[in-house]
Design a protein around this motif. Structure first.
Motif, PDB file in Angstrom:
ATOM      1  N   TRP A 113       5.089 -25.481 -38.067  1.00  0.00           N
ATOM      2  CA  TRP A 113       5.349 -26.453 -36.994  1.00  0.00           C
ATOM      3  C   TRP A 113       4.042 -27.044 -36.475  1.00  0.00           C
ATOM      4  O   TRP A 113       3.116 -26.336 -36.115  1.00  0.00           O
ATOM      5  N   TRP A 114       3.989 -28.383 -36.436  1.00  0.00           N
ATOM      6  CA  TRP A 114       2.804 -29.129 -36.000  1.00  0.00           C
ATOM      7  C   TRP A 114       3.129 -29.705 -34.623  1.00  0.00           C
ATOM      8  O   TRP A 114       3.740 -30.770 -34.502  1.00  0.00           O
ATOM      9  N   GLU A 115       2.726 -29.013 -33.612  1.00  0.00           N
ATOM     10  CA  GLU A 115       3.139 -29.348 -32.253  1.00  0.00           C
ATOM     11  C   GLU A 115       2.644 -30.726 -31.823  1.00  0.00           C
ATOM     12  O   GLU A 115       3.364 -31.473 -31.141  1.00  0.00           O
ATOM     13  N   ASP A 116       1.435 -31.096 -32.219  1.00  0.00           N
ATOM     14  CA  ASP A 116       0.886 -32.384 -31.787  1.00  0.00           C
ATOM     15  C   ASP A 116       1.705 -33.561 -32.298  1.00  0.00           C
ATOM     16  O   ASP A 116       1.800 -34.602 -31.641  1.00  0.00           O
ATOM     17  N   GLU A 117       2.295 -33.416 -33.486  1.00  0.00           N
ATOM     18  CA  GLU A 117       3.045 -34.522 -34.094  1.00  0.00           C
ATOM     19  C   GLU A 117       4.561 -34.327 -34.029  1.00  0.00           C
ATOM     20  O   GLU A 117       5.317 -35.221 -34.383  1.00  0.00           O
ATOM     21  N   TYR A 137       4.164 -29.486 -41.022  1.00  0.00           N
ATOM     22  CA  TYR A 137       3.131 -29.825 -41.991  1.00  0.00           C
ATOM     23  C   TYR A 137       3.790 -30.012 -43.357  1.00  0.00           C
ATOM     24  O   TYR A 137       4.760 -29.336 -43.704  1.00  0.00           O
ATOM     25  N   LEU A 144      -3.601 -26.213 -44.511  1.00  0.00           N
ATOM     26  CA  LEU A 144      -2.466 -27.034 -44.110  1.00  0.00           C
ATOM     27  C   LEU A 144      -2.623 -28.475 -44.595  1.00  0.00           C
ATOM     28  O   LEU A 144      -3.711 -29.058 -44.500  1.00  0.00           O
ATOM     29  N   ASP A 199      -1.999 -31.697 -43.435  1.00  0.00           N
ATOM     30  CA  ASP A 199      -1.730 -32.244 -42.111  1.00  0.00           C
ATOM     31  C   ASP A 199      -1.440 -33.742 -42.180  1.00  0.00           C
ATOM     32  O   ASP A 199      -2.233 -34.578 -41.738  1.00  0.00           O
TER      33      ASP A 199
END
Length: 721
Positions: free
Chosen positions: A501-505, A509, A518, A520
């Motif tokens: 899980w890519w919290e910023d986006e 990933y 990763l 990204d």
């Protein structure tokens, strides 16, 4: 038939002049973007809209068993190409009528013959190992005409991979043509010692025959048709092939379901999809198998066949059964590096032909796919839910266990809980997910990722596969196995959410690459996680919102890669293009996770795109440029059309929007929040079967609500939640 035509015997010198006149004919070859595609069994024809096979179009020809048996079959009248009036392909895609007419020309007597006075109906029909062409020529001029009809013929016997551009250091030998008054035989002796030949028989006979050309001199009274018939047989003697039989009659014997809406153009898209499934589905000894696409992928593909079967499952469960049975028959049994075979692994691609026989390519079959094996288990469980076919489940259960064991033992080599891939074959694929182009998996700085690679969507597939094994084991009373697979699914989900899980986006990933680095980038891979069930609701809502932003949703569908990424290229194969099946699977995930409004928008985008393609046929892919009002999508130049999983794209979205959840064992169909998109007012399904019992449903959109009307002849319990 011979009394319909008057043959004019010419002196040898004049005959030679006619045959040598093809320099002029070749120079006038017309190049058209419109194509005609026919298929029967494992034979297919790709021609232009006139039925000709153009030299400028490398992909054109008559193909069987991975070989092009006819490279040229071009029709001329008085040395000039004909003009196409219309062409119509049969619904099931095995025949076509083409209406042609003449351009203006000067006759041998010096008289001007105006355009549009001679009609030629060209009827082409494919069978399993031969093709027939019938030319019916009618003169509508006020006076009788004497005209020369010519057919230019040629065969190169290229392997399909040569047609695709692969270079070979050596080839076999083209044999001397055999020419008679009523036939031509072209042949080739391959390096695999297989003699492949094309036999062209024609009626009536003519003395004007060479190895490359047939001429008929026709006396045409007004309005009296003259007919010429060709039969083109293909032979490849002792070649090893996949045994297939024509499926046309079998399809016509099936009780086929119907689906219709208030929108006639949307109905056309749905009918085109059903027809293309029937066209591409080839009858093997194990049942129907949907070949992936024409021209490049007209053969069994594991991933493509399984996803197509899943898309069409509620409507055509027999395709799912045939696909599963075929793949089980060729399931891996040993470790073989050249083909990436491993015990329990499901094949990626199965080719025949000279280059396959010589092991110049590894697709004999080739097993280098990371996702076909979990998809095999997902489709099997879904098939059982729809059909309650316990006899089939009992028979195929050992294959299911072997597939699940491959995931555990070979899919996760380093024991980190994630399924990754790398290729052992020198000639194998460097990327083994559905995005298999060499540069499809990348890092945010533009670097191409290095193996081993663990794709995010594949972890979702494996989660769903573990859940499928638990469900099937429960049906078979294997309760210890149920607990084992449920625990594996739960552990995978937990690790996946922590790692990917890519919290910023608000996306996952794309992958883990070499050394667990990763990838990204924002990609469509993340969206495919939604339909597998691995994504909890709170993250699903964030992911849906992110994928509908303008850098991912173009208006024609969801891009494979965000416009903000360094590798983005809307004209690439996998880094910014749009694939209807990918968009549809993501949209189905939207609907399953409560995003039915977004799923409806996704379906509408594919529907809108289909209107810019002939017969509303969705292609394999198109370019990822933003939608421009009043204009269609930008075509991808070598996209396959038809393509099986593109044909099924609207159907999986409809299933998800209507919330179809079968339980054939209980004779029940549950509809979870059935929702018609705002642009559809009614939808009716007739002839759907749940466990062999008939279902008739009608859906009506009333404002923001969709009402369900049950048919009186329903034979299952329908529940609406």
């Amino acid at each position: 038939m011979t009394d319909q035509i008057e043959m004019k015997l010419l002196p040898a010198l004049e005959q030679e002049e006619i045959i040598n006149s093809f320099a002029l004919i070749e120079g006038r070859e017309q190049v058209s973007t419109s194509t005609l595609t026919l298929k029967c069994g494992d034979t297919f024809l790709l021609a232009d809209a006139c039925g000709d096979l153009l030299a400028a179009r490398q992909e054109m020809g008559l193909f069987r068993h991975g070989t092009r048996f006819l490279r040229t079959c071009n029709l001329f009248l008085e040395g000039l190409p004909l003009t196409m009036l219309s062409h119509q392909v049969a619904d099931i895609g095995d025949s076509a009528h083409i209406d042609l007419t003449n351009t203006a020309f000067t006759s041998s007597g010096g008289e001007l013959v105006e355009a549009g006075v001679v009609h030629v109906n060209r009827y082409i029909e494919l069978e399993q190992d031969y093709q027939t062409q019938t030319f019916t020529v009618t003169n509508f001029a006020t006076e009788p005409l004497q005209l020369r009809l010519s057919l230019k013929i040629g065969a190169d016997f290229c392997d399909l991979f040569e047609v695709r551009g692969m270079q070979r250091p050596l080839r076999g030998t083209l044999q001397a043509p055999k020419v008679q008054r009523d036939r031509i035989v072209l042949s080739y002796c391959g390096l695999d010692t297989v003699e492949r030949s094309t036999h062209i028989a024609f009626e009536p006979a003519t003395s004007l025959v060479s190895a490359e050309r047939i001429d008929w001199v026709l006396s045409l009274p007004r309005s009296e048709p003259v007919t010429i018939r060709l039969t083109i047989n293909t032979h490849d003697g002792n070649a090893e092939t996949i045994l297939t039989t024509p499926a046309t009659t079998l399809w016509r014997e099936q009780q086929l379901p119907t689906i219709s809406t208030n929108d006639p153009l949307f109905n056309q898209l749905l009918q085109r999809g059903m027809n293309d499934l029937m066209m591409l589905s080839t009858m093997t000894p194990h049942g129907f198998y949907p070949f992936a696409g024409i021209p490049w992928f007209s053969c069994p593909f594991g991933r493509d066949g399984l996803l197509t079967a899943l898309e069409f499952l509620p409507w055509f469960p027999q395709v799912a059964q045939g696909t599963l049975a075929f793949l089980a028959a060729y399931q891996g049994t040993k470790v073989e590096p050249f083909t990436d075979e491993e015990p329990g692994r499901i094949l990626h691609e199965f080719r025949t032909g000279e280059m396959a026989n010589l092991r110049e390519i590894p697709y004999i079959p080739y097993y280098g796919t990371v996702d076909a094996t979990p998809l095999f288990l997902i489709v099997l469980e879904a098939y059982i839910r729809w059909t309650n076919d316990f006899a089939f489940l009992d028979k195929i259960w050992p294959n299911a266990e072997a597939a699940a064991q491959w995931i555990v033992e070979y899919g996760d080599r380093d024991g980190d809980g994630f399924i990754e891939y790398h290729t052992a074959s020198e000639k194998g694929l460097s990327n083994q997910g559905w995005k298999d182009a060499w540069d499809a998996i990348v890092h945010g700085d533009g670097r191409v990722a290095r193996a081993p690679k663990a794709l995010c969507e594949v972890q979702g597939y494996v989660y769903a596969a573990y859940q499928s094994m638990a469900t099937l084991a429960r049906k078979l009373g294997k309760m210890q196995a149920v607990q084992q697979w449920e625990e594996r699914a739960e552990a995978l989900q937990e690790r996946f959410l922590q790692t990917f899980w890519w919290e910023d986006e608000h996306v996952f990933y794309q992958a883990l690459a070499e050394n667990k680095e990763l990838c990204d980038v924002v990609s469509s891979n993340a969206g495919q996680c939604l339909w597998t069930g691995i994504v909890p609701n709170e993250k699903a809502r964030l992911l849906i919102k992110r994928l509908m932003q303008e850098d991912m949703f173009s208006g024609w569908g969801i891009r494979t890669l965000s416009t903000r990424e360094k590798r983005y290229n809307p004209m690439s194969y996998h880094n910014g293009s749009i694939w209807p099946h990918d968009t549809a699977l993501i949209g189905a995930g939207f609907a399953l996770q409560g995003g039915k409004d977004e799923a409806g928008k996704v379906l509408k985008s594919l529907y809108a795109a289909s209107q810019y393609y002939e017969d509303s046929r969705l292609p394999e892919l198109y370019c990822g440029f933003v939608r421009r009002p009043g204009y269609g999508p930008t075509r991808y130049p070598v996209s396959c059309s038809p393509q099986a999983w593109a044909a099924g794209a609207p159907f999986i979205l409809i299933s998800a929007l209507l919330g179809l959840h079968p339980n054939a064992e209980a004779h029940r169909l549950t509809l979870h929040q059935p929702t018609l998109p705002e642009w559809l007012h009614t939808l009716e399904i007739n002839g759907l079967f749940v466990g062999g019992r008939r279902v008739h449903l009608r859906f009506i959109r009333m404002g923001e609500h969709t009402e369900v009307v049950l048919g009186k002849e329903n034979e299952v319990d329908i529940r609406v939640l």
